[in-house]
Design an enzyme around this catalytic site. Structure first.
Site, short mmCIF file in Angstrom:
data_model
loop_
_atom_site.label_atom_id
_atom_site.label_comp_id
_atom_site.label_asym_id
_atom_site.label_seq_id
_atom_site.Cartn_x
_atom_site.Cartn_y
_atom_site.Cartn_z
N VAL A 27 -6.65 7.83 -1.51
CA VAL A 27 -6.61 6.38 -1.37
C VAL A 27 -7.47 6.05 -0.16
CG1 VAL A 27 -5.15 4.35 -1.02
CG2 VAL A 27 -4.29 6.30 -2.34
N SER A 28 -8.55 5.33 -0.38
CA SER A 28 -9.54 5.09 0.68
C SER A 28 -8.95 4.31 1.84
CB SER A 28 -10.75 4.35 0.12
OG SER A 28 -11.37 5.08 -0.91
N ALA A 29 -9.61 4.40 2.99
CA ALA A 29 -9.19 3.66 4.17
C ALA A 29 -9.22 2.16 3.89
CB ALA A 29 -10.08 4.00 5.35
N GLN A 84 -11.99 -0.39 1.79
CA GLN A 84 -11.64 -1.11 0.57
C GLN A 84 -11.90 -2.61 0.73
OE1 GLN A 84 -7.68 0.68 0.53
NE2 GLN A 84 -8.11 1.51 -1.50
N ARG A 123 0.82 -1.21 0.00
CA ARG A 123 0.00 0.00 0.00
C ARG A 123 0.86 1.27 0.00
NH1 ARG A 123 -5.23 1.97 1.51
NH2 ARG A 123 -5.15 3.84 2.82
#
Length: 408
Positions: free
Chosen positions: A74-76, A80, A40
């Protein structure tokens, strides 16, 4: 990146995955393996601390507009994971991601495997270029096709897709998404319903879509042809500070009736409905969105009286003519919980507060302890005679959204 840093990132990635499994956000072996595999930290802006990149609950900003408003992130990780699980993505599937960032597409590529297919589309070329570069740098360039386009329309040479996962906040469901979805496919979309957003997993049922799950979420709003702007009324106080009332739909026709409303005396009405601390009441917000005419979201500028009362109110309100009320709480249950109520301003503030309290009590009687509501989407041309009589109906451009609350 030093060897020690790489090892630390791997350690944090393993810890993150374990947390998501323990919390129930990850429920399948394929999704767990994907989270353990994809780095990530390679998809967030340079300089982002590893502890931030691998925080389960934290999204990472990747772009703001000229006014400082967030337009890409960028989503948590927890969200996701939830959405991939909602979509039921598996080996060999073809998946469309609407809203690019790179990391989520890499996760999907891991889940579908070499025999699967992932297409990621975004309206912003800067976002797609960044996502494409990160995917290539991490070895996913050949496994994800990145497209720069407005996803309100069909993706060129795109479908059909077994799953479509939308990672931007959507007010509506355009026909293109349904056209590109296989008959048994799953659509997962953060759907905005009168200001309240849920990540809804939809499946087809005859001529419409029916939810299989819905999760509380928050996303950057969609841009392009699918954008739907809120109407915002700014109420000034005596010191030149403002309270904003934000309407997704049903905005008052004559907002001038609220002129000077913050200079009036404040009233309050209490419901007798209590809740223990650390217990979610997110469904109350959705209930308001369904059954409270004049419903709006409330934001208080720093320096206003309301902003100074943090912890005693929540950002949901109602407008009735020349008055408005907002959701409030006060201590209850011998300090172990709170009682819901409403505080209000305006000549008819007590009536506005009473209308909100009436719906708090209705939610407590009819929905609080019952099953989750069913959300459906009825495209233009579908058979609306099949809509349940007691469903809340929200009108969209491309159809109707209905929300049905089973009796508790």
């Amino acid at each position: 990146m030093t060897e020690a840093t790489v090892d630390h990132a791997a350690e944090l990635r393993s810890r993150l995955t374990g947390e998501l499994v323990a919390a129930g956000h990850i429920t399948s072996a394929l999704v767990e393996a994907a989270f353990r595999a994809v780095p990530r930290h390679e998809f967030v802006p340079a300089g982002t601390p590893l502890e931030v990149a691998y925080n389960a609950d934290e999204s990472v900003v990747t772009k703001k507009d000229e006014h400082g408003v967030l337009i890409s992130s960028v989503s948590a990780p927890f969200l996701q994971a939830l959405m991939i699980e909602q979509a039921g993505v598996g080996r060999g599937m073809s998946v469309l991601e609407i809203g690019s960032g790179g990391y989520n597409a890499a996760l999907l590529a891991e889940v579908v495997g070499p025999e699967g297919r992932v297409v990621s589309v975004d309206i912003d070329p800067e976002v797609t270029n960044r996502a494409d570069a990160a995917l290539k740098a991490t070895g996913y360039g050949s496994r994800v096709t990145v497209v720069s386009a407005d996803a309100e329309y069909p993706v060129p040479d795109g479908g059909p897709f077994d799953a479509i996962i939308v990672t931007v906040g959507a007010w509506d469901i355009p026909p293109a998404w349904l056209e590109q979805l296989t008959p048994t496919g799953r659509l997962v979309v953060p759907l905005r319903m009168n200001g309240i957003t849920r990540s809804v997993a939809f499946r087809r049922e005859a001529d419409h879509l029916v939810s299989t799950s819905a999760e509380v979420c928050g996303f950057v709003a969609m841009q392009g042809a699918g954008e739907h702007a809120e109407r915002i009324f700014r109420l000034p106080d005596a010191h030149g500070r403002h309270i904003d009332l934000r309407f997704d739909s049903g905005a008052p026709e004559n907002a001038s009736l609220l002129d000077g409303v913050l200079a009036t005396g404040r009233t309050e009405v209490w419901s007798g409905v209590t809740i223990k601390h650390r217990v979610s009441f997110a469904d109350l917000h959705l209930w308001f969105a369904c059954f409270l005419p004049g419903f709006c979201r409330v934001a208080a500028e720093e320096g206003t009286e309301l902003a100074g009362e943090s912890g005693t109110w929540f950002p949901y309100g109602i407008v009735r003519g020349d008055s408005f009320a907002y959701l409030a709480v006060r201590p209850a249950l011998e300090g172990a919980g709170a009682e819901f109520g409403a505080r209000a301003y305006g000549a008819h503030g007590e009536a506005a507060a009473a209308a909100m309290v009436e719906q708090i009590q209705a939610w407590d009687r009819q929905a609080r302890r019952g099953p989750e509501p069913t959300i459906a989407f009825w495209p233009v041309g579908s058979d609306h005679t099949q809509i349940p009589d007691d469903a809340a109906v929200l009108t969209k451009t491309h159809g109707l959204v209905t929300i049905s609350w089973p009796a508790s």
